[in-house]
Design an enzyme around this catalytic site. Structure first.
Site: not given
Length: 460
Positions: A431-432
């Site tokens: 999700h980064r």
């Protein structure tokens, strides 16, 4: 002992196996004491965290000593085998000198040795599978130092009853940074360990024994023989199995992952596979190759997922090339061979390369370089008969696509209920590097191409 005799044996140490590897487990010896060997002959098979490797020797002569047994885990640079260039009788003294030299190097300059190994870990070694060790001083110079040390007058031992001051207590002697890290990570006090190595050097086995003892339940003081707990088998995490465990643990602890999935109609994909096989019987194309081709096209459209995160510098590394990893089950466990430059290969060549790497992996002969450098991983866990999963990202990559089994299911086609070949696609992503919109867009792109492979032509 003559000068000629002292030059007749060669001590061969575990060589630098490349890829940042610092240790290996002895799987099987290919020679025995007394055998005659030639230069570049395979003498031992070892297993590293990457793969099984056959190790050649750069010397010729007669096998004098095998310094360890099968099942032993050695650090890079540890004594492996001694070869006598002349007769065994002449070389016995020489081998003792070599061993004594190793002890002398270990105990006289521990700090320098530790720094040397750390430098090699950072910079890598050029002596890959050459066998001279890395960073070791010439043998002749070591032997001269050992001789001088042996002839020098030795101080009288101190009285047993004399108390030791804190300044007189010698620090623990540790050569390998691997041993230091193992002790540090598990809270082991090196000062309290009983060394088993030559010259009082603390070995990996000493730290492992202390860790194992610390994990044992406290003994109950009863007047009976020790109780042996049955039904428990301890299996050491070694080689590739340990490497997989460490990588997956790091993935879970470092990467804030999320998973999204979708059911798709794969009927047309299977029809396309059958049509290609009929049209090109001499160039087989499997289901994995078709999925790989779709993934490559998807990554070119959604490059955020073809990336990794440099946590130290706070940067996202987005790759212009696609090195596609794919999960393969072997007798040694799960491995992930990597098709380097997958974006440059045709579908038929993707199939051929995947088949070649799978065969090498299952034979235990895949080179370490073929297991590293991936930018995205494809995992077809449907071969195990399961419908879905939440795959763990292959650290340090940013995403992994999982495919479940393809089975007959009721499906609505043009408003009518029909029986179709249905599978589930699961995408786990970092999700980064992107949000759910990008991940969902990529997964939908893959699903659309699985359901209608002909639309892929627009992107080729």
């Amino acid at each position: 002992m003559t000068a000629t005799a002292t030059q007749r044996a060669q001590l061969f140490r575990l060589p630098d196996l490349g890829e940042g590897l610092t240790e290996a487990e002895i799987l099987a010896w290919r020679v025995e004491v007394g055998d005659t060997v030639e230069i570049d002959q395979i003498v031992v098979e070892v297993e590293t965290a990457k793969a099984a490797v056959e190790v050649p020797i750069p010397y010729e002569g007669t096998v004098l000593t095998l310094h360890c047994e099968a099942g032993t885990v050695l650090d890079v640079g540890a004594p492996l085998i001694s070869i006598a260039a002349g007769s065994v009788e002449d070389a016995v003294v020489e081998d003792a000198v070599a061993d004594e030299a190793a002890v002398y190097d270990a105990v006289t300059d521990e700090a320098a040795a530790d720094d040397r190994y750390r430098e090699e870990e950072r910079a890598g070694s050029g002596n890959v599978l050459i066998g001279y060790g890395t960073g070791h001083a010439p043998a002749t110079r070591r032997r001269n130092r050992v001789k001088a040390r042996a002839t020098a007058p030795q101080p009288e031992p101190a009285a047993a009853s004399a108390p030791q001051s804190p300044d007189s207590i010698k620090p623990p002697r540790v050569i390998s940074p691997v041993v230091r890290k193992l002790a540090r990570d598990n809270g082991s006090d090196l000062h309290r360990l009983q060394p088993s190595g030559p010259g009082g050097v603390i070995r990996r086995a000493d730290v492992a024994a202390a860790i194992d003892q610390a994990q044992q339940p406290a003994a109950v003081p009863v007047a009976a023989s020790p109780v042996i707990v049955e039904g428990i088998e301890r299996i050491p995490l070694r080689g590739m199995r340990r490497a997989v465990a460490e990588k997956l643990t790091r993935s879970r602890s470092e990467i804030p992952d999320a998973t999204t999935w979708v059911d798709v109609d794969a009927t047309e994909l299977l029809n396309t596979k059958a049509a290609l096989q009929a049209a090109f019987p001499d160039r087989p194309v499997g289901l994995l190759a078709l999925l790989a081709r779709i993934c490559v096209a998807g990554l070119e459209r959604f490059p955020d997922l073809n990336a990794s995160v440099d946590t130290a510098r706070g940067e996202i590394l987005r790759y212009r090339h696609v090195n596609l990893g794919f999960a393969a089950q072997t007798e040694r466990g799960l491995v992930v061979p990597v098709i380097h430059g997958a974006h440059r290969l045709t579908t038929a060549r993707l199939h051929a390369e995947a088949a070649r790497l799978t065969a090498l992996a299952r034979a235990g002969q895949i080179p370490p370089a073929a297991l590293t450098g991936g930018t995205f991983t494809l995992n077809n866990y449907g071969v195990f008969g399961v419908d879905g999963s939440t795959p763990i990202i292959n650290h340090p990559e940013a995403a992994i696509l999982g495919i479940g089994r393809i089975i007959d299911k009721p499906w609505v086609v043009a408003g009518q209920l029909a029986v179709r070949k249905v599978t589930q696609l699961s995408l786990t992503f970092d999700h980064r590097v992107c949000d759910g919109g990008v991940a969902g867009g990529f997964l939908r792109y893959i699903a659309d191409r699985v359901e209608s492979p002909a639309t892929l032509l627009a992107d080729l």
